[in-house]
Each structure stands twice: as C-alpha cells, then as structure tokens.
Write an enzyme that holds these catalytic residues in place. Structure first.
Site, PDB file in Angstrom:
ATOM      1  CG  ASP A   4      -4.317   0.418  12.046  1.00 18.92           C
ATOM      2  OD1 ASP A   4      -5.407  -0.122  12.263  1.00 18.92           O
ATOM      3  OD2 ASP A   4      -4.083   1.088  11.026  1.00 18.92           O
ATOM      4  CG  ASP A  60       2.688   6.686   5.058  1.00 21.53           C
ATOM      5  OD1 ASP A  60       3.322   7.552   4.421  1.00 21.53           O
ATOM      6  OD2 ASP A  60       1.605   6.908   5.608  1.00 21.53           O
ATOM      7  CB  SER A  96      -7.920   6.617   6.350  1.00 23.08           C
ATOM      8  OG  SER A  96      -6.548   6.445   6.490  1.00 23.08           O
TER       9      SER A  96
END
Lengths: 402, 402, 402, 402
Positions: A14, A123, A175
């Site tokens: 990412d 987050d 994840s």
C-alpha cells in the site's frame, strides 16, 4: 524548492504504491517515515526500497521505549480493554505513530502528511485526530479516499506499469497489523462470524492453547506504582520485558482473542488479536489492584477504564479528557506496588499469589474471629442503617395498601 | 400457642447448634426451612435430623427453577461480574433464599427469621436486606452476633453437652458455600494471598486445567432474547441445562477464579470460586451481544453491569434500582437471539463462531470495498467534523502562544 | 498525668453539656478545640466559657483560608452538588474540622476525640471517617450515642443541676449549622415537607427574592485555572472574596435551596440551605467551563461531579478515590481562566457574558458561513457514518420481516 | 407518474426557496409537509403559500399531543438536561418531526425526504438519523449542503428572479426555532459570548425577571407516575397544561437560559432558550423525586439523565439505547405521584411543599428521637464498618512508615 509531504511508510504494498502516486499527483518532495513500534523484522532493507521508489529522504524512527513508557504503561495502569476483549494494540500504537509523524513533519517543515489507511477503518481517524491535535495546520492526504485503485491487484499493476519494484507478496492474505504489543488479523475465513478462526495458519506470535506445552511455566512480575519493572526478580527495560513476556505468553497459547467489534466508523468487523505479553501484564496488574485498591477506588476505576478504552480506540489520545483520566489513574497507582506470581499454562494465566507493602488484606480481619478492629456486633447497627431505606419503603408501601 | 421463628436451616453444624440455642433463649416454636438451590446432595436425611434436634416443623423448598428463571437469567443477561472476576454465585442465591424464608414466615405467621451467618460476612446483609424489603415487620435473629460461641469446637461441645447429634464433620475445613450456580471456598492456605490455592484438594465441581482431558469438547448454545434455551440443538429446562454445563465445564477445568475481593462490611477476603457452567453461559451470551448490540448500547450496558453486580453483591436485589436496571437490560435483550459455538479446553472457553437473525455484522460493509451503504470518501467529512474540536483547540492554543 | 481527650467545642448547648459529662464519666483532661470556619460571631467569649466549664485548655483555630484553598476551591472546580441542589456547605466543612481536631490531638498526645453530633445525622460519619483515615488509633467518643439525655430541656437541667452556666438560648429552635460557605436550617415547620419554609424568620445570610432590592447588581469575577481571584477587577484573598460575595448574594436573595435529601444513615431529611456567595461562584465557574471545556471533557466531568459530591457528603474526603477524582478535576482546570459578568437580581444569577484566552468558541465557526475549518459538505459524510449503525440495524430488521 | 419527495416545510424563507430549487434540479413531485408541534401562529395561510410555490400536495400535521405524550413526557421523567442548562426543546421536537415526515413519505410512497437545515447545525443530524432508523431506504436531500446559495439575500433574489412570492421578512434576524416546549434564539449580539443578551428585544414567550410582576403566583401541580396531570387541582390535557404553564412561566420571567453549548458537529455555539412551562414542569417533577425516590435510585438516575440528554441532543431518539434507558426511567417513575406547590416569582420557581402517597420521608425518623426504626446506638456499628477500609488503610500505611 518543493514543498514536502511526510509519508507514513511501512514498506508494504500500500504505502509503496503511494510514493509514485504522490509524485504524479502533487508537486511535493516525499519524505518516507518508517516508525518502529516493534515490527523490527519488517524493517530490513526498507530504506533502500523507499529510495528506489523515489522518495527524497527516509527516516526510520525507533520509538519502542517511548511507546512503552508514554502510551502502553498508562494504558496498562488504566486497565482499558475495548468491548471486553481487545487490548487496543493497533489503537495505542497509532497515537505514538501520529506523534512521530508530526515531529518529523515539523522538523522538515513539511506541509502535509500522507497515510495509507483505507476509508473504512479506524486508523485513518486515529492518525488524523492526532495530527489535528498536534499540528492542525498540516494538510492530510489519504489516497485511499481519493484514488480509484480498489484492490491489491490494481496496486501491483500500478507499480508494474511504472517499472517499479513490487514488495514481496505475503503467502496468505489476512490483513494484519503488528507492533511490539500485539498483532491483529482480519479477512479470509474471519469475514463470516459463524466460522471458527483457522488458528493453525493464522497465529504469528505464538501457538494455540492446544499446541502449547503440557508443562506450565511459572513467573513472578514486580510492579512499582503500576509499572512493571522486574521479571522473576530481574530488572528489565520496558521493551525487553515485553519481548520476553511475548515469548513466554506466545509459547503457552496466551492472549488470543477473537472478537466482533464495533468500529468508530459505524460498522462491525471481526478480527483475531494476539497480545501474549500484554495479556500477562494486564492480568498481573489486576491481581495487584485487587490487593491494594480499596473498594470504591476499584469500582470507579472500572468505569474510568471503559472511557479510557474508548478514547484510545477512537483516536482521542491527544485530548484533555485523556489527560484528565490519566491523572485519575496515576493517582490511584501510588499503591500498586508489589509482586505477582503467575502460572502460564495452555492459554491460562493462573494467579499463584500476590503481595504488596500496600496490601489492604488483613488475615486477622478476614478471618472469623473478633478483634480490635471488628466486633461482630457492629454488624447489627451497620445492617440496620444500611437497610433502613428498604425498610422504610416497605413500611410505607404496606401503609398504602391498607 | 407459641410464637414461631423461621430458621434458615442447612443441616450443617452451625444451623444445627442454633436449634437448641433458640429453644433455650426464646420462647418460640422453631420451623426449620431448608432451601434447595441446587445443593441436593446435602439434603439427604435432613428432615429427620432437624426433627431430632427439636424443631416443630420442617420445610424443604426446591426453588431451583425459580432461582434460574428469576434471578440467574436476569444476571446473565446483565453481564454482571463483581470486581472483574466473581460470578456472584453466593450473592444471587441469597436473594431467592431470603424470598423463600419470607414466604414461609408469612405463611406460618412467624414473628422472626433466624439465620446462621457470621457477623463478618456479606450474607447476613443479603438476608437481612431481603427481609427488610419484603417483610419489614419481621424480627431478625443472628445468633453469631449474639452468643458467645466462637469456634467450631465450642459448637460441637454445645451439642454434645445436650446429648444432641453432631452433624458429620467434613474432612477438611475450607469454608464453603454451594448451590447449582457455583461453589465458593475460603480459609486454610487461601488466608495468605501470597499462597497459591491447593487446587488438588480444593476443587469440588471439576478439575484444574492441568488435570483436564487433552481433547477439547465443542458445544453449541442457543439463546432466545438473552435466555439460554438449547444445548447442542436440544431444548433443555433451565436447571437441567445448567447441570449439564456444570458437568462439561467442570470436566474441562473451566470457571475457576481466585480472588481477593472487597466485602460489603469493609474488609478484603480471599476466596476461590468454581462456576463451570455459569462461566460458559456468560461467555456464550457475551459472544451473541458482540454480534447483535450496537456500539452505544454495548458500551452503556457495560456500566450498567458494574452497578447490577454491586447491587447483587450488596444484597440489594429487592430494590427499585435493581428493578430499573433490569428493565434497561431486558430492553436490550430483544435481539440477543442466536447460536454460539464454543470449544471447551483445559480452562479455556474458545469461541468458534456465532450467528443471529439480529446480527448487525455485514460482511459487505466490513470488507474493503465501497458499496451502497458506505463510500470511502464519506470518511473525509466524518473525520473532519469528528476531529474539529481538537483542531479548534490546537489552533486557539497556537494563537495564545504567539 | 491524665490522658487527654480533644473535644470539638462550639460554645453551644450541646458541646457545653459534654464537658462536665466527659469529666464525670472518663478520667481525661478535656481540651476544647473550637474551629473557626467562618462562624466568627459565635466565637466571642468562647474561650472564657470553656474554661469556666472545666476544660484544661482551649484552642481556637482559624482555618478559614485553609478551608477555602484546600477544600472549597477543589469542590467549586469539581462542580459537585449533592442531589441537584445542595452545595455541601456542612459536609465540606466537616473535613477541615476533622483534620484540625486530629492535628490538635496529635500535638497534644490525646487518646480520644469527642464530638457532639447526634446518632441520626451525617456529621458523626464525616468526623469519624476523617479521624479513621488520619489517626486510626484515636478513640472516638460520641456522647449522643451513649448518654441518656434526649432533649434540649434535659441538657439545660443537666447544667443547672451542676451549677454550670447555660449558653444563651437562641430565640427560635431551628437546628442550624453555619460556616463561611453556608448556613443550614432544619426543624420546626420544615419537618413537614408539605409546608413552605417560613423564609421571613428563617433566613440568616440574606433575604428572600421577594425582599431583595428592585435594582440589580452587576459584578465581574475572574478565575485562574478554576480558582476565583478577582471581584470587579480587584484581587482578593479567598475568604475576603467569599465574604463579599455572601454579602452581595444575600442582599439579592441568591442561593436559597429547600431540599428533601437522603442522608447517609438511610432516612430522608428536609432542610433549607443558604449559600449566597457559593452559588455565585458555582455559576460563574460553570459559565467559564461552557466556554473553555470541550464537549467530552465537560460531559465526563458531569459524572465525576456526581461522585465527588457523594464523597464529600458521605464523609469520604480523606480517601484515595477523592484524591484521584481531584486529580482528574485539576487536570481539566488548566484552561478555566477568564472573566465572567453576572447580574444579581432577586434570586437570579444572570450571565451577562464571559471571556477566556482559552475560549473554544469561534464566531467564524459557529456562524452560517463555510470557511477554512468547516465545509458544509463535510456534514454529508459525517452524518452518513454517524448514522450508519442505525441504518444497518433498520435494514437488517427489514430483512428479518420479509 | 413522477417520483415524489417529501419536503419538511415551515413556510419560512428557507423552505420556500427549496420548492422551486427541487423542481428545477430533480424530477420529483414535491409534497410539502408542515408539522405542527406548537408553532400554531406560523401556520396561517401556509397551505395556500405552499401551493402557490408549486408543490403538488400539502400536509399540515398536528402532532402536539403525540409530541407531549411520547417524547416530552419521557424526557421530563428522565430529567434530561443538556450541558446543565438546555431543556432540549429543539432537539426533542426533531424526533417527532422526523417520525411524521417518514410516516407521510411511506404513505405517499415517496423516494426522498428534503429538509432545509444548514450543514453546520445539529438539526440535519437529528432528521437524518431519524430517517435512517425508521426508513433507511429513503434518500435524503439537504439543499444547504448542495446548492450555492449562501445568504438570506441570495434566497430572496432566487425567488424574485422566478417571480415567486417572498415570505414576509421578520423584523429582526435572530435565528429562531419555536415549538410548544420552547423557543431558541441565535445570532446578532449573541455571537460574541462577551455580550449580554438583549432580552428586551429578544424574548418571545415571556418577559425577563426584571420585567415580571412584583407579585408572585402560586400554583399546584399533580403528577401521576411522573406524568403531570393537574394544574391547581384541575385535570388538563398535555398540550393545554403546557400552554397554560408557558403563559404563567413566561409572565413571571421563568425559564430563560443563555448558554454556550457544544454542537454535535464539533463547534461551540451560543444561544438563548425560553422554556417557561417546561422549566416549571422539570422543577416540579424533581421535587417529587426528592420525596419519593430512594438515594441509590436518585443517584443512578442522575447519570442516566446525562446519557438520555446526549441521545436526544445527538438525534439518537430512535435507537435501542434510548429505549433501554427509557425502560429504566419508566421503572423508577412508579412512585413519582403526588402534589407539588410552587411559587413563580421573577425568574424563580420556589418550592412551597410537596406530598406523595409514596413519600419516603418520615418525620419520626428524621427528627431527633430514637424510635422503633432507629436507635442512635446503631450508628456506632454502622460507622465502624463504613469507615473500616479507611482505618485499615491508615493502619497499614502507619506500619509501612515504621
């Protein structure tokens, strides 16, 4: 000279994609900041990788001890647990990461901070609230809320198209988020709450209770004013202590939680958390509080813990309310000093005894006999007054029914 | 005709001594009432024994189902745990016992109720507050706060002197309280909190995790509006269900808690509690709440649970506040319906999946992708407003420092 | 040499009778301690009177500023009000009095403290808990729970029989307690809650709203971190400030409360309280908190205030919980600095404006227009996520009904 | 046939502009719904006006009694006040309005609801959360978050350009919201918190205390289970009762609050609220609770009130938590029955006595003397146990210092 953007960089897919994307879409120099909160292994070769993607500068900030002392310890002292199960591993780390990002941004005179959080998670909130509180003038760039990339595959394609290296793929696709306090797992079979987690493939910090050794491990932890200082009588630095407890806890199948939780952004999600050392610390700390806190302080602190957990979870670390609650907690911890013995056995943390110079337990008082401090007959008066409102109410009700 | 006193009679040494003492010190007929809340085994031959001691009448009241339905189930629904560990086994039973004593007293037209609780414990309070609330005109006689007997040995001597039978001595001398929900242990090595409990000799309802089988047991529990109704798909009556879970939980080392707790009367005491079936029920119920309660209800219910636990522990079951809190809880339970799978393994109750027609979990929502209900870009506005107070405060502070 | 007892001496009838009673029933030297918490007028000639009754020594301790700084100010900062109405005037004073009694007792090496509180009130608890916390070895003597005197008339007779002077009788017989923070009234017509208080004869510190002047008085109060420092721009010492506010508030009919309250000892009682200056200070302080505290801090502080009030009322000032709550409060007060204008008019304290360097109010933000900090469109995303749980629940429910 | 949109229509400038705007920008038939929650005067000629603007249908829904019975009464029972001052007049009305809009939309088969709230206020949230909870499939259109109009002047221009009638301008430009429970005022001098409100021009429902009559008005209110039923002994329907109390309260300067409050959307705003009748009802209700609720219920209900206020303010009426809290409140109200006398005088609501068949006040108990229910000597034992934890702690501390 170009303006600068600070990028929270992990070396993963990412945040790697974000580098070229930032350069193509903004006229900024990109400064990659990798913050080490205990995911050491993931840091190897990271600086080179970042430079090869085109950043102008790389910071690797080791904040492990700051993380323990200024964030994790107050949290342990507070007893905060989110929704009865979650030891807030990702949440609390976001606070120190936000702080560190801001520190670098201020030092570098950057005008923006960029992060790789998705638009559906907690987050993004934790980072952005931290930044808002610490450096409200900084712009925040959240590519996942801007660009059109919408899958892992598109990310890889994005990099390949530009001839940029693709970070090594992980074998599975849970994840995950890891730091020295915990690791979280989401995705795959966990997406259906009716499925049991596949612990055999999922766990990273230890084993399941069933795979743990048949022989228990017994340890002693020492606390000073609510802060863990010694393991088995040996003084240890915060991060060394936690690492050792992670090892012991993980080996004994401790600290695995499977939870369907409520995110800040309004939906439920399901995850598995491993917090082996943290679970041991929480339980040891609690034992000592049972011994040293009076009834009313213990009770009120339970409510404070609920609120403290919410604040951490919701990204509100840098707020007046967190500071005020922490002042409450700190005040209560003056007496939380002493030793706790624990047996670690196949997922269980079994108390084996505790002691404190501030213990409020008195064998003489608790036992059957009457002494200086307590006369059985005192209970007569106590109960009479303690129950008076019930008696009055019942008598009045009886009168009304006549 | 003499006035009557109702005696809470267990058949043990304490309440046996009280019978002759009552007859010698008061001009009452003594009616022994033994209330079966699940301690079945202790009831054998009890009626004969009581009569042989000189009581004029014996009641043996089986209130097991009433206990489950009207006391234990609301407690499970509330999630009440006292001081993080105690499932309130003795406390909650005292309520139904008080109620039953009062019922008999009213039926018999008695003028007093007598109990064998000591002057240092919580149980005297629970009984007497119950009586105050339900029948405030009744006199309470608490011999331990009156007489000069101060030890087990003196009790035996008291009986022997009068040629009365002495109830069989137990082999050990832990002080215990048992009902279908739990058993408690106090005394001996537990009196020093630095000692580990001697689980090998102490446990009654099951084994320790280390002695439990190496193979796990997996079960499914079904709840309807927060009430457990089925085990492994089979509908079961409340007490049968609990007895089966006690068996399974006990065999797998589940539900053992070692706690230094704060008594109502102001001192700390230390005990070990076994609540095998109850622990399973609490954990199963909690899983379902994670799935079905929204965030704010779950959070507020955690606070309510703290208060509900206090009320039960403090003997305040028959109060308006307990009723009002229960109304809150009942309202939340409308959606707590569904199934929970659990693995029982050496002290662990490991969730294996849960489902509910009222589940608020949505796989589509939780996953990464944008859909009808959620657009990643919405988070921009959310965070901006959610963090606005922090930003305003930081900007104002910055202005002040100029 | 005889052992000593310290007597909390007010100069009134009750504590005067205690002197001969103590001398007749105990072999102690009696040390009379009169603690001035603002009831100055009552202190005249007090030393002579005490000596004439036979005490061996008299202390008159002026603790007015200590009372304000260490007890009243933290209470104002906390916002504590008991049962929505009571500004805790008697309760808070009991803490400083207990502390001072203990100080004298320790200095004098006394073995006991004696007080004149009845066995039905709260004050006995406040004194005795203070003593228990500060000097647990001291014996407490509470004559009203020991002797057979049961009325004012018997007290007078007791003194007359011994040829001792009887303190001047008050004209009425409300039962009153006075200090610089407030005066309380109980008894006479107040004993029936259906009666209106006879304010014409009852009030001591001021007049009723109806008797107050037709012209309002406007004042400005300045606070520094939650502590009042200036009146109308002029710096004033705590007790001088309060005395001035009492005068202004009393003259304008402010701070009169009529309350049926729940005592610690389990019954309701009814009283009228006058807290003229205190009411002004509370209201001014609250205005500043509205301006400077963020939403979540304000909200949580409201809960803390409820608990803080209970602790003060229940005599639990010298406890870890009070200290911890105060640490919370102190932390929140860092920004409670600024000015408040108030109009005092016939019982009303009407805010006339407030300002603070830490004000979180932003005219630009509050007004209609969009600016840097706020874009109306942000609200779209905010509401969408804020309401997501409701939407999910409704959709799930709709599915279930299909 | 076109799809339909339901428009919350007040007849004012904002919602008038929306009609042509909707028709120009969406292919909907516009159904104007005007919901009468007590702003009767504003409704005259409203239907004609709406039709003349081009709507296809007009509903005028009188929900005054529903508003009182299902929203206002539970709120009074709860004692909810937002941030110590605000009686939630606008907030609570939004709930019944949202419900009514949804009802019409469902009946008409509309696909969307449109409202005229700005993007900076709380009301958009209250409407949209209500709709999300009750009819999650409905689209919401909030023009102020979409269009480019940004001032009153532009609105007028918008209408004039189209040859549409401009609703009569008000003489001043406070921003106001009115219903039978209250009226709110924002803007003008209120935008600077240092300014005093200009009460002479601002007030609509009554006068300021200074302008109120010199003679007090005394009233009696009767409640049945927390619901007001009679004024001065005469049974009255909910809305008639409130209207009469508004008249009396307004005339006597009662219920005016000036507050800097925290909005849901993150900023502070300042407003003046008039709630004359509501203030009287709250105070009367509170008097009765003082008389009839036991201490612990009263205390816990204070916390519930804080949460209940938040939910109403935040637009979360149609949520499981509100329902559960209301179940708590309802349970407590069983005994809140009786009469309250009040004197209304220049801004003051002065209690003049209260009575209840469920009164827990006992003159015998409260007074000095010992009786059946209370023996002064009981307090000995009570205090000894109540203070035991403090004594133990102090003794342990003393030992540690040796």
């Amino acid at each position: 000279m170009k303006e600068k953007v600070v990028l929270a960089y992990s070396g993963g897919l990412d945040t790697s994609v974000i580098i070229p994307w930032l350069k193509e879409n903004y006229d900024y120099d990109v400064i990659a900041v990798c913050i080490n909160v205990g995911q050491d292994a993931e840091l190897e070769g990271l600086e080179e990788r970042a430079l090869s993607m085109g950043v102008s500068k790389v910071y690797v900030e080791n904040v492990k001890d700051e993380f323990m002392r200024e964030y994790v310890f107050p949290m342990i002292q507070s007893g905060a647990i989110y929704e009865s199960k979650y030891y807030l591993g990702t949440s609390i780390a976001r606070a120190v990461i936000a702080k560190t990002l801001v520190n670098v941004a201020l030092k570098e005179g950057a005008v923006a901070i960029c992060h790789g959080c998705t638009g559906k998670g907690n987050d993004q909130i934790r980072f952005e609230l931290g930044i808002a509180a610490l450096a409200p003038h900084l712009k925040v760039i959240a590519p996942w809320r801007i660009w059109d990339i919408s899958s892992r595959e598109e990310e890889i394609e994005y990099l390949e198209k530009r001839g940029l290296p693709v970070p090594m793929k992980k074998e599975d696709s849970y994840s995950r988020d890891r730091n020295m306090w915990h690791i979280s797992h989401e995705g795959l079979e966990l997406e259906d709450p009716w499925n049991a987690p596949n612990y055999e493939t999922l766990l990273k910090l230890g084993v399941s209770p069933e795979q743990a050794p048949d022989k228990a491990t017994t340890i002693t932890l020492t606390f000073n004013q609510g802060i863990p200082t010694h393991l088995n009588g040996e003084a240890m630095e915060p991060s060394a202590l936690l690492e050792k407890l992670n090892e012991l806890g993980g080996a004994n199948g401790i600290g695995i939680e499977d939870i369907v939780e409520n995110r800040v952004v309004g939906m439920k999600s399901r995850g598995v958390y491993e917090t082996p050392g943290g679970t041991i610390l929480y339980k040891a700390h609690e034992e000592l509080e049972h011994l040293t806190l009076d009834r009313e302080t213990y009770r009120y602190k339970q409510e404070i813990a609920l609120e403290f957990a919410d604040l951490i979870y919701n990204g509100k670390w840098f707020t007046p309310l967190r500071e005020a609650l922490q002042a409450f907690v700190t005040s209560t911890q003056q007496v939380v000093t002493g030793e706790v013995k624990l047996k670690l056995y196949k997922g269980n943390v079994i108390p084996q005894g505790s002691s404190s110079p501030f213990s409020l337990y008195s064998e003489a008082l608790a036992s059957f006999t009457t002494g200086d401090l307590y006369n059985h007959k005192d209970a007569d008066g106590f109960i009479r007054l303690y129950g008076l409102p019930l008696r009055v109410r019942a008598l009045k009700a009886a009168e009304n029914h006549k």
